[in-house]
Design an enzyme around this catalytic site. Sequence first.
Site, short mmCIF file in Angstrom:
data_model
loop_
_atom_site.label_atom_id
_atom_site.label_comp_id
_atom_site.label_asym_id
_atom_site.label_seq_id
_atom_site.Cartn_x
_atom_site.Cartn_y
_atom_site.Cartn_z
N ARG A 132 0.82 -1.21 0.00
CA ARG A 132 0.00 0.00 0.00
C ARG A 132 0.86 1.27 0.00
O ARG A 132 0.55 2.24 0.71
CB ARG A 132 -0.92 0.05 1.23
CG ARG A 132 -2.02 -0.96 1.24
CD ARG A 132 -3.25 -0.44 0.53
NE ARG A 132 -4.19 -1.53 0.30
CZ ARG A 132 -5.26 -1.75 1.05
NH1 ARG A 132 -5.56 -0.95 2.03
NH2 ARG A 132 -6.04 -2.76 0.77
N ARG A 176 -3.75 6.69 1.04
CA ARG A 176 -4.28 7.88 1.69
C ARG A 176 -3.32 8.65 2.58
O ARG A 176 -3.62 9.77 2.96
CB ARG A 176 -5.50 7.50 2.53
CG ARG A 176 -6.66 7.18 1.65
CD ARG A 176 -7.88 6.82 2.45
NE ARG A 176 -8.92 6.44 1.52
CZ ARG A 176 -9.92 7.24 1.20
NH1 ARG A 176 -10.02 8.43 1.73
NH2 ARG A 176 -10.82 6.84 0.34
N ARG A 203 -8.01 11.30 -5.39
CA ARG A 203 -9.26 10.66 -4.95
C ARG A 203 -10.43 11.63 -4.85
O ARG A 203 -11.58 11.21 -4.79
CB ARG A 203 -9.03 9.91 -3.63
CG ARG A 203 -8.24 8.63 -3.79
CD ARG A 203 -9.07 7.46 -4.33
NE ARG A 203 -9.86 6.86 -3.27
CZ ARG A 203 -11.16 7.00 -3.16
NH1 ARG A 203 -11.84 7.70 -4.03
NH2 ARG A 203 -11.80 6.43 -2.15
N ASP A 247 -6.80 -3.20 -7.20
CA ASP A 247 -7.33 -3.82 -6.00
C ASP A 247 -7.59 -5.29 -6.30
O ASP A 247 -7.82 -5.65 -7.45
CB ASP A 247 -8.63 -3.13 -5.54
CG ASP A 247 -9.01 -3.56 -4.14
OD1 ASP A 247 -8.39 -3.08 -3.18
OD2 ASP A 247 -9.89 -4.43 -4.00
O1 1CP Z 1 0.10 0.49 -3.32
C1 1CP Z 1 -0.39 -0.66 -3.29
O2 1CP Z 1 -0.06 -1.52 -2.47
C2 1CP Z 1 -1.37 -1.03 -4.39
C3 1CP Z 1 -2.72 -0.82 -4.05
C4 1CP Z 1 -3.63 -1.85 -3.46
C5 1CP Z 1 -3.42 -3.21 -3.13
C6 1CP Z 1 -2.15 -4.02 -3.20
C7 1CP Z 1 -4.98 -1.56 -3.18
C8 1CP Z 1 -5.65 -0.27 -3.40
N1 1CP Z 1 -5.58 -2.71 -2.77
C9 1CP Z 1 -4.68 -3.72 -2.69
C10 1CP Z 1 -4.89 -5.12 -2.33
C11 1CP Z 1 -6.01 -5.45 -1.42
N2 1CP Z 1 -7.29 -4.97 -1.45
C12 1CP Z 1 -5.93 -6.43 -0.40
C13 1CP Z 1 -4.71 -7.24 -0.12
C14 1CP Z 1 -3.73 -6.51 0.67
C15 1CP Z 1 -4.11 -6.20 2.09
O3 1CP Z 1 -4.39 -7.13 2.85
O4 1CP Z 1 -4.07 -5.01 2.44
C16 1CP Z 1 -7.17 -6.51 0.22
C17 1CP Z 1 -7.57 -7.40 1.37
C18 1CP Z 1 -8.02 -5.59 -0.43
C19 1CP Z 1 -9.43 -5.32 -0.15
C20 1CP Z 1 -9.64 -3.90 0.22
N3 1CP Z 1 -9.70 -2.91 -0.70
C21 1CP Z 1 -9.75 -3.33 1.49
C22 1CP Z 1 -9.68 -4.08 2.82
C23 1CP Z 1 -11.02 -4.15 3.47
C24 1CP Z 1 -11.15 -5.26 4.47
O5 1CP Z 1 -11.57 -6.37 4.09
O6 1CP Z 1 -10.80 -5.03 5.66
C25 1CP Z 1 -9.92 -1.94 1.33
C26 1CP Z 1 -10.12 -0.91 2.39
C27 1CP Z 1 -9.87 -1.70 -0.08
C28 1CP Z 1 -9.93 -0.40 -0.77
C29 1CP Z 1 -8.59 0.04 -1.22
N4 1CP Z 1 -7.85 -0.61 -2.17
C30 1CP Z 1 -6.68 0.08 -2.41
C31 1CP Z 1 -6.69 1.23 -1.54
C32 1CP Z 1 -5.59 2.26 -1.49
C33 1CP Z 1 -7.88 1.18 -0.79
C34 1CP Z 1 -8.38 2.14 0.30
C35 1CP Z 1 -8.42 3.56 0.13
C36 1CP Z 1 -9.16 4.21 -1.01
O7 1CP Z 1 -10.36 4.01 -1.19
O8 1CP Z 1 -8.51 5.05 -1.65
#
Ligand code: 1CP
Length: 345
Positions: free
Chosen positions: A28, A32, A41, A77
């Site tokens: 990540r 944010r 965003r 994602d």
């Molecule tokens: O910079 C990076 O790492 C690339 C961006 C990235 C990655 C690798 C995003 C963008 N998502 C992911 C993978 C991801 N998405 C995972 C695996 C990694 C981890 O465990 O953190 C998972 C479980 C998700 C699912 C997801 N998407 C969640 C988790 C929710 C939960 O189940 O608790 C969330 C909050 C998202 C939204 C998301 N995806 C990415 C971002 C930066 C965000 C959040 C912020 C936003 O809306 O801008």
Amino acid sequence: MTTKNFNDNFIRACRREKSDYIPIWFMRQAGRYQAEYRDVRKKYSLLEICRHPDVCAEVTLLPVAQLNVDAAILFSDITLPLGPMGINFDIVENVGPVIHNPVREAKDVDRILAFDPSQSLEYVGTTIELLKRELKVPLIGFVGAPFTLASYIIEGGPSKSYLKTKTFMYAQTEAWHKLMDILATEMANYLRYQVNKGAAAIQVFDSWVGSLSIEDYRDYVFPHMTKMFSLLKDLDVPLIHFGVVSGHLLPMMKDCRATVVGLDWRVRIDESWKLLNYEVAVQGNLDPAVLVAPENIVHKKTHQILEQIDRPGFIFNLGHGIMPQADGDTLKRIVDQVHEYQLKF
Ligand code: 1CP
């Protein structure tokens, strides 16, 4: 890889070859905690960023320039490929992925579709092509592992107990294996597409698999992970296998045959590496909460990880993703400290 000025320390460490210094990137690393990301965003939702290759490439490049990390990770994602599979979802502010048509009965698995990434996710390929032209470090492509994806598909969104997932797994076992097999096959196919477009390494995120016992991992997950990795065997790129709270699963994760195993902060690097027989490279494992700690604590915790490294094959990372509260200057200081660390080998 041999191009002048290309920094391949990350790839060399993945292959357990000597590198000039310990390479580092952050899960990540685009997100944010960055003012620039928050600005993007304001104009685009997360999925809109992904669908606009120029914006998506810009967001992917931001942390590479700001932090001097040794790898980029495609901004995307794990839920992105679910759409083309007929699973409709949104990413909801402060919640995460929410699935509108979750799988609840055996027959629901029959409506899940195979897909061709070059058709349905062509914009991902275009983004990778744009990034390939810009980057002087390797690009990491990724997918969610079958269990973690199945947990969203069955729960309908994030969960703490994974009760619906486990109920389905135990009571609809045949349908469970069918679902896991589709996910393993389709994600292998999607990873191959990312590599063909230019991803130099790939990471499989099994963020929620730590909720399973050793026996349940063996019976309900392991066969699908080995299938997924075996489908990718001919690709000449490192495969990173990452889990959270999955210390008890490490011996089986090794047998899934990835090139690198990702560790969280609940385990020690040296002990885990030994448990993995040094047959894989390892990546991790600073607690993301340390990123909000005072400077001297950050320095000490970073050092405590570095001093466990006695051989080539280590990539510094966090044990899970950066949180929005993290401080960019702290991240930059960690990168410098890791790069400046005197190797013992
Ligand atoms: O910079 C990076 O790492 C690339 C961006 C990235 C990655 C690798 C995003 C963008 N998502 C992911 C993978 C991801 N998405 C995972 C695996 C990694 C981890 O465990 O953190 C998972 C479980 C998700 C699912 C997801 N998407 C969640 C988790 C929710 C939960 O189940 O608790 C969330 C909050 C998202 C939204 C998301 N995806 C990415 C971002 C930066 C965000 C959040 C912020 C936003 O809306 O801008």
